[in-house]
Design an enzyme around this catalytic site. Structure first.
Site, PDB file in Angstrom:
ATOM      1  N   HIS A 150      -6.273  46.374  28.673  1.00 44.99           N
ATOM      2  CA  HIS A 150      -6.296  46.650  30.003  1.00 44.99           C
ATOM      3  C   HIS A 150      -6.771  48.191  30.631  1.00 44.99           C
ATOM      4  CE1 HIS A 150      -3.236  43.321  30.994  1.00 44.99           C
ATOM      5  NE2 HIS A 150      -4.193  42.955  30.329  1.00 44.99           N
ATOM      6  N   GLU A 204      -5.682  50.458  32.475  1.00 47.72           N
ATOM      7  CA  GLU A 204      -4.480  51.499  32.267  1.00 47.72           C
ATOM      8  C   GLU A 204      -4.286  51.806  30.891  1.00 47.72           C
ATOM      9  OE1 GLU A 204      -2.787  48.326  35.463  1.00 47.72           O
ATOM     10  OE2 GLU A 204      -4.138  48.138  33.826  1.00 47.72           O
ATOM     11  N   CYS A 240       0.025  45.305  35.241  1.00 47.95           N
ATOM     12  CA  CYS A 240       0.917  44.239  34.554  1.00 47.95           C
ATOM     13  C   CYS A 240       2.299  44.577  33.973  1.00 47.95           C
ATOM     14  CB  CYS A 240       0.297  43.331  33.497  1.00 47.95           C
ATOM     15  SG  CYS A 240      -0.105  44.319  31.985  1.00 47.95           S
ATOM     16  N   CYS A 258       1.712  46.996  30.988  1.00 47.26           N
ATOM     17  CA  CYS A 258       0.922  48.594  31.473  1.00 47.26           C
ATOM     18  C   CYS A 258       1.943  49.344  32.382  1.00 47.26           C
ATOM     19  CB  CYS A 258      -0.361  47.990  32.326  1.00 47.26           C
ATOM     20  SG  CYS A 258      -1.670  47.681  31.400  1.00 47.26           S
TER      21      CYS A 258
END
Length: 151
Positions: A70, A72, A98, A101
Site C-alpha cells: 500500500h 502508506e 486500511c 496501514c
C-alpha cells in the site's frame, strides 16, 4: 492569482503519486510531510523487481490484492530506509487508510492523516486513531481541483 493552500498542495502531490500505481483495482498515493516539507512519498505497487498487476493481473486472496504494498506503507518504509523520522509527521493519502496501514501510521508516530476519499473506512481503524490521538480529516480536494491554480 490564487495561491494553493498547504493541505491542497500536499494532497495534489498524493494524487500525482497515485498515477504511478501499478494495481488495477485502486490507485493510491501518499505523501508524508514534516514542517511543510515532504519527507517521503509512496504509491501502491509491487515489491521492487517483481511482477506488476498492470502486467500480470492482481493476485487476489480473500478479496484483497496481495501483490501490492500500500501507498502508506511504501512511504513509511521509505522513511525507514533513508533514516528519516516520521515522528510527529502528517500523511496525506488519496484514500482512507486500511486497518493495517492505520496501525502502521500510528506506530510510525504520524500524528495527522488527511485523505481525499472514503474507502472501506474500518470501524476499528477509526477507534484506534481516536484512542491514539491521531487526527484524521477528509479533505475535498481532487485532481480536477488543481486546474483552478493553473490559470
Amino acid at each position: 492569482m490564487d495561491r494553493i493552500e498547504w493541505k491542497e498542495y500536499f494532497m495534489a502531490q498524493s494524487h500525482l503519486l497515485s498515477l504511478r500505481s501499478t494495481c488495477e483495482r485502486l490507485s493510491v498515493g501518499a505523501t508524508i510531510v514534516k514542517d511543510n516539507r515532504v519527507i517521503a512519498g509512496g504509491y501502491n505497487g509491487s515489491v521492487s523487481g517483481e511482477e506488476h498487476c498492470i502486467d500480470n493481473g492482481c493476485l487476489v486472496v480473500d478479496g484483497h490484492c496481495i501483490r501490492t504494498i500500500h501507498a502508506e506503507m511504501n512511504a513509511i518504509i521509505q522513511c525507514a530506509k533513508l533514516g528519516v523520522s516520521s515522528e510527529g509527521a502528517t500523511i496525506y493519502v488519496t484514500h482512507f487508510p486500511c486497518l493495517n496501514c492505520t496501525k502502521s501510521i500510528i506506530q510510525a508516530g504520524i500524528k495527522q492523516i488527511y485523505y481525499a476519499d472514503d474507502y472501506h473506512n474500518h470501524t476499528y481503524a477509526i477507534q484506534l486513531l481516536e484512542q491514539s490521538g491521531v487526527h484524521y480529516e477528509k479533505i475535498n480536494f481532487h485532481p480536477e481541483d488543481i486546474i483552478k491554480y493553473l490559470k
